[in-house]
Structure formats: structure tokens, C-alpha cells
Enzyme design. Structure first.
Site, PDB file in Angstrom:
ATOM      1  N   GLU A 147      43.650  50.809  55.955  1.00  0.00           N
ATOM      2  CA  GLU A 147      43.339  51.327  54.625  1.00  0.00           C
ATOM      3  C   GLU A 147      43.195  50.160  53.657  1.00  0.00           C
ATOM      4  OE1 GLU A 147      46.751  53.727  53.664  1.00  0.00           O
ATOM      5  OE2 GLU A 147      46.654  54.788  55.570  1.00  0.00           O
ATOM      6  N   LYS A 191      44.078  48.127  50.488  1.00  0.00           N
ATOM      7  CA  LYS A 191      45.320  48.100  49.719  1.00  0.00           C
ATOM      8  C   LYS A 191      44.951  48.110  48.248  1.00  0.00           C
ATOM      9  CE  LYS A 191      49.825  45.984  49.331  1.00  0.00           C
ATOM     10  NZ  LYS A 191      49.919  45.920  47.872  1.00  0.00           N
ATOM     11  N   ASP A 241      45.106  47.983  44.290  1.00  0.00           N
ATOM     12  CA  ASP A 241      45.909  47.211  43.352  1.00  0.00           C
ATOM     13  C   ASP A 241      46.165  48.054  42.103  1.00  0.00           C
ATOM     14  OD1 ASP A 241      47.324  45.183  42.308  1.00  0.00           O
ATOM     15  OD2 ASP A 241      45.606  43.887  41.879  1.00  0.00           O
ATOM     16  N   TYR A 286      47.858  57.941  50.110  1.00  0.00           N
ATOM     17  CA  TYR A 286      47.897  57.240  51.398  1.00  0.00           C
ATOM     18  C   TYR A 286      49.113  57.575  52.258  1.00  0.00           C
ATOM     19  CZ  TYR A 286      50.628  54.100  48.402  1.00  0.00           C
ATOM     20  OH  TYR A 286      51.521  53.595  47.513  1.00  0.00           O
ATOM     21  N   LYS A 321      46.852  40.613  53.205  1.00  0.00           N
ATOM     22  CA  LYS A 321      46.323  40.374  51.866  1.00  0.00           C
ATOM     23  C   LYS A 321      45.107  39.454  51.875  1.00  0.00           C
ATOM     24  CE  LYS A 321      49.478  41.798  48.668  1.00  0.00           C
ATOM     25  NZ  LYS A 321      50.264  40.835  48.048  1.00  0.00           N
ATOM     26  N   CYS A 336      49.762   7.919  22.698  1.00  0.00           N
ATOM     27  CA  CYS A 336      49.798   8.130  24.137  1.00  0.00           C
ATOM     28  C   CYS A 336      51.250   8.356  24.571  1.00  0.00           C
ATOM     29  CB  CYS A 336      49.214   6.919  24.850  1.00  0.00           C
ATOM     30  SG  CYS A 336      49.441   7.014  26.637  1.00  0.00           S
ATOM     31  N   CYS A 379      52.161   4.946  26.948  1.00  0.00           N
ATOM     32  CA  CYS A 379      52.220   3.569  26.444  1.00  0.00           C
ATOM     33  C   CYS A 379      52.342   3.505  24.931  1.00  0.00           C
ATOM     34  CB  CYS A 379      51.006   2.779  26.923  1.00  0.00           C
ATOM     35  SG  CYS A 379      49.482   3.285  26.115  1.00  0.00           S
ATOM     36  N   CYS A 425      43.487   7.617  25.547  1.00  0.00           N
ATOM     37  CA  CYS A 425      44.335   6.461  25.349  1.00  0.00           C
ATOM     38  C   CYS A 425      43.419   5.248  25.509  1.00  0.00           C
ATOM     39  CB  CYS A 425      45.444   6.436  26.393  1.00  0.00           C
ATOM     40  SG  CYS A 425      46.341   4.876  26.361  1.00  0.00           S
ATOM     41  N   CYS A 451      47.149   1.139  30.550  1.00  0.00           N
ATOM     42  CA  CYS A 451      48.122   2.236  30.482  1.00  0.00           C
ATOM     43  C   CYS A 451      48.419   2.684  31.921  1.00  0.00           C
ATOM     44  CB  CYS A 451      47.537   3.377  29.666  1.00  0.00           C
ATOM     45  SG  CYS A 451      48.646   4.766  29.496  1.00  0.00           S
TER      46      CYS A 451
HETATM   47  S1  IVH Z   1      51.835  52.288  52.221  1.00  0.00           S
HETATM   48  C1  IVH Z   1      56.111  52.112  53.398  1.00  0.00           C
HETATM   49  N1  IVH Z   1      49.274  52.166  51.750  1.00  0.00           N
HETATM   50  O1  IVH Z   1      51.399  48.606  48.172  1.00  0.00           O
HETATM   51  C2  IVH Z   1      54.688  52.077  53.078  1.00  0.00           C
HETATM   52  N2  IVH Z   1      50.746  51.185  50.172  1.00  0.00           N
HETATM   53  O2  IVH Z   1      53.721  46.750  48.957  1.00  0.00           O
HETATM   54  C3  IVH Z   1      54.443  51.729  51.679  1.00  0.00           C
HETATM   55  N3  IVH Z   1      49.622  50.180  48.257  1.00  0.00           N
HETATM   56  O3  IVH Z   1      54.120  50.175  46.688  1.00  0.00           O
HETATM   57  C4  IVH Z   1      53.165  52.021  51.116  1.00  0.00           C
HETATM   58  N4  IVH Z   1      47.582  50.679  48.849  1.00  0.00           N
HETATM   59  O4  IVH Z   1      51.828  50.577  45.690  1.00  0.00           O
HETATM   60  C5  IVH Z   1      50.495  51.864  51.316  1.00  0.00           C
HETATM   61  N5  IVH Z   1      46.972  52.146  51.450  1.00  0.00           N
HETATM   62  C6  IVH Z   1      48.193  51.835  51.012  1.00  0.00           C
HETATM   63  C7  IVH Z   1      48.408  51.152  49.801  1.00  0.00           C
HETATM   64  C8  IVH Z   1      49.704  50.838  49.433  1.00  0.00           C
HETATM   65  C9  IVH Z   1      48.337  50.111  47.919  1.00  0.00           C
HETATM   66  C10 IVH Z   1      50.745  49.605  47.466  1.00  0.00           C
HETATM   67  C11 IVH Z   1      51.797  50.589  47.084  1.00  0.00           C
HETATM   68  C12 IVH Z   1      53.092  50.053  47.598  1.00  0.00           C
HETATM   69  C13 IVH Z   1      52.762  48.631  47.836  1.00  0.00           C
HETATM   70  C14 IVH Z   1      53.573  48.110  48.986  1.00  0.00           C
END
Ligand code: IVH
Length: 682
Positions: A116, A118, A120, A230, A318, A412, A415, A430, A435
Site C-alpha cells: 500500500e 504510505k 503522509d 487501510y 520509505k 570577520c 580574524c 573577509c 584568514c
Molecule cells: S498500517 C500497525 N498502512 O503510518 C500498522 N499505516 O508509522 C500501522 N500510514 O500511524 C499502520 N499509510 O498514520 C498503515 N497504508 C498504511 C499507511 C499507514 C500511512 C501511517 C499511519 C501510521 C503510520 C505508522
């Protein structure tokens, strides 16, 4: 008042239809009707509800907004802790994760993973009872969050009632996911805020967090929040077998699932997915900071279990961030090789684009004022590729009042020389060529790979050489002797010898490297090569006026003027002479571009009348000739002035040509013409 049954039926029908269109729009991303038709349905429902207020239920789509502001957020315990994820930044770490998973599960074959993006944003939990949204909370510390139900209800992609069309909703369902703001919506929101005089949000994540923690849900309603689900917490009345099952079932209940989720067998699929998503990242309408790899089988997940703060069945792979937020602890000044005094921010160390960074350039005083950066500020820093990290902007909304405005000193910091700022320039410099830090940087630049390539001459050794008084400019490097080096502490004989051979080896170089090593401002490796190719000799460059420089392709006014001013400084010319006399040779000079007196040795004897001995020697060197002190096999001409000494006799003896002052000057004139013609012919 009794509500006529056909009205109730109509109300119920309208709600179902509106919910379904929300689903088509937010979850499937395939709108089923036009905005106008949707508005008409909403309008009709609102009309009926205002006529029959008793018919209003909390899960009606009209009830997203309108809850009164609250005084504070009530805490909500999570029945299953909301954990965070371990981070991985490299393939190796991900392969380790896979190995460990297999080892703990005692399986040999490939593990099935769900992948999935991740998101932000920020994690929230929704509680549905009997299919109705009854509670929504923030993650908080993972164990206890805050009740933000009224705010979450304003988010259109969160159904107030689960869809029953495909599978009936369970008695109790805790759903987890990420609340975020789409990039486009974020830009619009900031534009609006700036128009209204409100401070802009630093990024979509901050905007989402700020919007969700509003005491007045009407404010949240005006912010374009979105949510992807998720995962699950505690569930009653339904049993899931896999994470894939979770995602597809949540979707059938009308919850919003990221359309890019994927199921793969084996970790290599996850690595490919990471690459694929990374390449599509910029084009997405929301910010992600990596992918999440989850073991698909929930039975396996249970067997793997969790550590204190994170599960063993998932990992966040990441992307390397290029922009991150950190705090400035101090602003210091750094003296560069050209004397430029640059303010540098010292920061709490953070990881940016793969390296830990604790210093970032603030460029100059004007930039600090323009960006309003203060000591103690939270700032956004950026690092792209090999570029030095820089502070992009400050986050004034995070100020506490303890921040300190930076004031550029007048002298400076090293010096004590009074700093100068040339008209039209933003930097303070300077002016002292000796220097200490400036000299250290000059030496290390001179010795760097693309320049003279003197191995072993890093900042440490440069500092020692300068402190010991062995080196006051780069030309001094070529008169260092072994005994000098051995007197330095911490330099073993072997290293000293190696260093001397490296210095010796550097003498054979190219004009381009040499120019770059000298380091006039704006002369990088490319410009140095352009200059070398065009002019062919150091002398031609020294003599080139601004007009000639500007005629060279790739050289603009700023560069031309910088080169001109560097080469008009007599100290610099003297430095070049000393370097050449020390034996630096260019292997890239084309024959035709050679100076007319190259390879010719001159000896002076007796007094000259129309010029000094020094001026005469300079003329010889300018044309490529060398001054030798004794008459011998390296002597081509002996210049004879008034009251010559024994050198004249020796010249006669060896049959070396002698020239009177007049003849010498006419030879010089002649050679100057040749040099000019060669230059023009190039
Ligand atoms: S799973 C135990 N799935 O990432 C599993 N988290 O560092 C925990 N996040 O607090 C979460 N996308 O805010 C999961 N597809 C995704 C996610 C996700 C973003 C964030 C979430 C969580 C943090 C974990």
C-alpha cells in the site's frame, strides 16, 4: 406530527442515493451524476428534512456539518492499540524483513504481501455500530486519542452509514486509515488563506492536522479533507482472513481504499512496487512518503505479533525525503575560499535524501531577512542529490517567542577584519587573504580531485600546514620539504613522502584543471574547460579583456567580470607566476597556442636603462620564457646591460647568443605580435 410514510420512504431513498453517489465519487472515483443533479438530490432532502425535522437522523448526508463547537476534545481509549511502523530505507533492510518473517513463521517459500502507498497524513479510527458512524478519534499516543467525531463527519469520503448493497455491515467495526488533503485542494486552501491574510500552511500534512483538530466543525467542513482506510481494529460480526480481504471488504462497505494497493507473492514484487510508486509519486494528487509492506495472512500476522510500538508483520519502506522539517539551534558564520562569509544554520540532525544533516547554508544576510529565519525557528530544509542542504523557509506558525533575530556582524568572526560588501553583491566578504578558514578552503579546493588532484590534502592536513606556518598560499605547497613535514606532529614519514609525491605529480596538469584550481568565482570545472579550449594559454586569459571573454560561448557578463577582476589582481598574477615557476606544466596545450618564448631560458647581466630587471623578467615570463640564474645548457639568451659581470664571458665561451637591451626589447615586441596573432587565429 406524524410523517406520512411515502415521505419517509422518499427521504430514505434520497439518502441511499446520495450515499451511493458519494461512494461512486469518492471511493470508485467514477462520478455517476453531474454536480447539479447531486445538488438537486441534496436540496430535495434538505427541504424534506426541514419540513419534517423529526425525520432527521445523525447518519443523514445532510448532517455532516452543523455540530456546535466544543470546548475541548474528549479522550478516547483505543480497544486495540494503534501502533506505528518500523522504517526501512534500503533494499537490504527490506530483504532482512522478509528473511526474519520467514524465519519466525518457519516457512521456506515466498510470503504473500499486500502493498500500500504510505499516506503522509494522520491516522484516525472510525467506529461503526450497526453500520452507523458513531465515533471517530485521532491516534493520539496510540493508546488514547481524542474524539474528533464531529470533524470526521464533515469529510465526504467517510460514509456516515456503511453500504449494505454487497455485504451487510457487521455489528461493530473499527476502521483505521489516514486523513489527508489532496495537493490541489491544499494549494487552493493556501491561496484562499493568503488572500484572507491568514498564515499559509507549511504542507498538506500540517493543513490536515490543523483542520482535524478544530474545535469548531464548521471550520473543518470548510477544509478539503479526504481519507483512505487501510486497516481494522476490533471487529464483531465479521471475520477477515487476509489483509486483502480487509481492503476489498471495506471498499464494499463504501469506505475509501487507495486504488493503488496491490497483492504480491515474494519480497521482490514489493521492491519493484516501491520503485514503481516512487517514479509515479510526483504525479499523484496526494503526498506519500513510502510504501507499506504487510503480511497478507491475518493468521500469520497474529503469529508474528508485535513489539512495543510496531508490529512484526509490516514495515514501511520509505522514500528518501528531499525536504524535511527541523529546528535551528544556532546560526554560525563560515568563511569560504573567496572570503565570502556565509551564515550557516546548525540544526537538530535529520535524515534528508539518505544522509543525516545538521548544517544547512542560509546563503547570505539578505536571504535570512527575506525568509525571516531566526535562531530557534522550525524550518523546512531541502537536499537534492549532492547539493548542499539549504533552508527553504521558516515555519513562523511554530514560534514560541523565544526565537532570536540574527544580526550580521561587522567584522570577520575569525580574524576580526572589517567585512566588506561590494556594491550590487549580497555577500559580505573577509578581505584578509590569510584568514585561516579561507586559506584552508583554498588549499583543499586547490588540491581537490577536479583541480590539482593532490591526494591526502584534506581540511585536517591543510589546517596543520597553515598553523605550522609552512603554507600561506597555494604556491607554498610546492616548496614544502620532507623535513618540514616531519616536524609536523601526527604525520608519519611514509605519509609525508606520499604527500610530497602527490604534490610532485600534480605539477603535470591541464590548463583547465589549473584554472579551476585557482578558483576565481563562477569558474567551475566546465567554465574552466571552456576558457582553456578557447584561449589555449594562461597568458592569453590574463590578457583577455571583458569583451574578449564575453565573445566566448558559454561565458556571460557575471562570469566575464569575475574572471576579469580576478586576473587583474596583481597578487593573483604573482601567484600564477610562482606556480608556473615551481614547475607546473600543462599537457593539454595545442602546439599552435604555445607562447613564443616557451622553453627559452634567459639570463640577465648588467643594469638595464629603460626598465627594471624585474619588469624585464616579467616580460619574458609573460611570453612563456624562463629566467635562469646561471649561464649553462638551459640558457638560450643572455641579456647584456651596462657593466656586465662574468656571465657575459661565460656566454661567449659557450657560444650562447647575447642581446643588448634594445635587441631584447625588439625580440619581446616581435614575440608579442606572434602571441597576439596566435590568439586571434584561435
Ligand atoms: S498500517 C500497525 N498502512 O503510518 C500498522 N499505516 O508509522 C500501522 N500510514 O500511524 C499502520 N499509510 O498514520 C498503515 N497504508 C498504511 C499507511 C499507514 C500511512 C501511517 C499511519 C501510521 C503510520 C505508522
Amino acid at each position: 406530527m406524524d410523517i406520512p410514510p411515502e415521505i419517509l420512504r422518499r427521504i430514505e431513498r434520497l439518502r441511499e442515493e446520495i450515499n451511493y453517489h458519494n461512494y461512486l465519487y469518492y471511493v470508485l472515483d467514477q462520478p455517476g451524476i453531474s454536480d447539479a443533479d447531486y445538488d438537486a438530490l441534496m436540496h430535495e432532502l434538505q427541504g424534506l428534512e426541514s419540513q419534517y425535522p423529526e425525520a432527521i437522523t445523525p447518519d443523514s448526508p445532510t448532517q455532516r456539518v452543523g455540530a456546535p463547537p466544543s470546548e475541548r476534545f474528549v479522550s478516547v481509549p483505543h480497544s486495540v492499540p494503534m501502533l506505528s511502523l518500523d522504517d526501512a530505507f534500503s533494499q537490504d533492510e527490506v530483504l532482512d524483513f522478509d528473511q526474519r518473517t520467514k524465519r519466525l513463521l518457519q516457512i521456506d517459500g515466498d510470503v504473500e504481501y499486500v502493498l500500500e502507498p504510505k499516506m503522509d497524513g494522520l491516522a484516525v479510527e472510525l467506529l461503526y455500530e450497526g453500520g452507523r458512524l458513531v465515533l471517530g478519534s485521532t491516534r493520539g499516543d496510540g493508546y488514547t486519542g481524542e474524539d474528533v467525531t464531529a470533524n470526521l463527519r464533515t469529510i465526504r469520503s467517510i460514509p456516515l452509514r456503511l453500504m449494505e448493497r454487497y455485504i451487510s455491515p457487521p455489528a461493530r467495526l473499527e476502521v483505521r486509515g489516514e486523513v489527508f488533503i489532496n495537493r490541489d485542494a491544499f494549494r487552493q486552501l493556501n491561496r484562499k488563506r493568503i488572500e484572507e491574510g491568514a498564515p499559509a500552511f507549511a504542507n498538506p500534512r500540517n493543513a490536515a492536522a490543523g483542520s482535524l483538530r478544530q474545535l469548531d466543525p464548521n471550520v473543518t467542513a470548510s477544509r478539503p479533507l479526504n481519507m483512505f482506510c487501510y486497516g481494522i481494529g476490533k471487529v464483531e460480526g465479521y471475520s477477515f482472513k487476509t489483509q486483502w480481504d480487509v481492503l476489498t471488504t471495506l471498499k464494499k462497505w463504501g469506505l475509501n481504499i487507495n486504488p493503488m494497493v496491490k497483492k504480491v507473492r515474494g519480497i521482490h514484487g514489493a521492491i519493484r512496487y516501491h520503485q514503481d510508486i516512487a517514479s509515479r509519486r510526483e504525479g499523484l494528487d496526494y503526498e506519500i512518503d513510502g510504501i507499506v509492506i504487510k503480511v497478507n495472512d491475518l493468521g500469520y500476522q497474529e503469529r508474528l505479533g508485535s513489539k512495543a510500538r510496531s508490529p512484526r508483520w509490516a514495515i514501511a519502506y520509505k522514500f528518501e525525503a528531499v525536504q524535511v522539517i527541523t529546528q535551528i539551534s544556532d546560526i554560525q558564520l563560515s568563511v569560504g575560499r573567496t572570503g565570502a562569509v556565509t551564515p550557516v544554520a546548525l540544526m537538530e540532525p535529520v535524515r534528508v535524501a539518505g544522509v543525516v544533516v545538521s548544517r544547512a547554508t542560509l546563503h547570505n544576510e539578505d536571504e535570512i531577512i527575506r525568509k525571516d529565519i531566526r535562531v530557534g525557528d522550525w524550518v523546512m530544509i531541502r537536499r537534492a542529490g549532492d547539493v548542499i542542504p539549504e533552508v527553504v523557509r521558516s515555519l513562523p506558525e511554530r514560534r514560541t517567542g523565544k526565537e532570536r533575530v540574527f544580526v550580521m556582524p561587522e567584522t570577520c568572526p575569525v580574524c576580526g577584519s572589517r567585512l566588506v560588501r561590494r556594491p550590487g553583491e549580497a555577500v559580505w566578504r573577509c578581505p584578509n587573504p590569510e584568514c585561516f578558514p579561507r586559506l584552508v578552503r583554498q588549499l583543499t579546493h586547490f588540491a581537490s580531485k577536479g583541480a590539482m588532484d593532490i591526494e591526502g590534502l584534506g581540511p585536517k592536513l591543510a589546517e596543520h600546514l597553515i598553523s605550522a606556518g609552512l603554507v600561506r598560499d597555494v604556491a607554498d605547497l610546492y616548496s614544502i620539504e620532507l623535513s618540514d613535514l616531519l616536524s609536523l606532529e601526527r604525520l608519519a614519514e611514509k605519509s609525508a613522502r606520499n604527500f610530497l609525491s602527490a604534490i610532485e605529480a600534480s605539477k603535470e596538469t591541464t590548463l583547465a584543471r589549473f584554472l579551476y584550481a585557482l578558483g576565481p568565482r563562477h569558474v567551475g570545472e566546465v567554465t574552466a574547460q571552456v576558457l582553456a579550449d578557447h584561449f589555449g594559454s594562461i597568458q592569453a586569459i590574463i590578457e583577455a579583456d571583458e569583451e574578449r571573454l564575453l565573445a566566448v560561448e558559454g561565458i556571460g557578463p557575471e562570469v566575464a567580470s569575475s574572471i576579469r577582476s580576478w586576473f587583474s589582481d596583481s597578487q593573483n598574477i604573482r601567484l600564477i607566476r610562482r606556480l608556473i615557476n615551481a614547475g607546473i606544466k600543462f599537457t593539454d596545450l595545442k602546439e599552435t597556442k604555445k607562447l613564443p618564448l616557451e622553453g627559452k631560458g634567459f639570463v640577465f647581466t648588467g643594469g638595464l636603462s629603460s626598465l627594471t630587471r624585474g619588469q624585464a623578467k616579467d616580460l619574458v615570463r609573460d611570453l612563456g620564457g624562463q629566467i635562469v640564474s646561471t649561464v649553462g645548457h638551459k640558457t638560450d639568451y643572455v641579456i647584456v646591460g651596462k657593466n656586465p659581470g662574468s656571465k657575459l664571458e661565460k656566454a661567449y665561451k659557450l657560444g650562447i647568443p647575447t642581446l643588448s637591451e634594445e635587441e631584447f626589447l625588439s625580440l619581446i615586441d616581435h614575440c608579442k605580435t606572434i602571441a597576439r596573432e596566435r590568439k586571434e587565429g584561435s
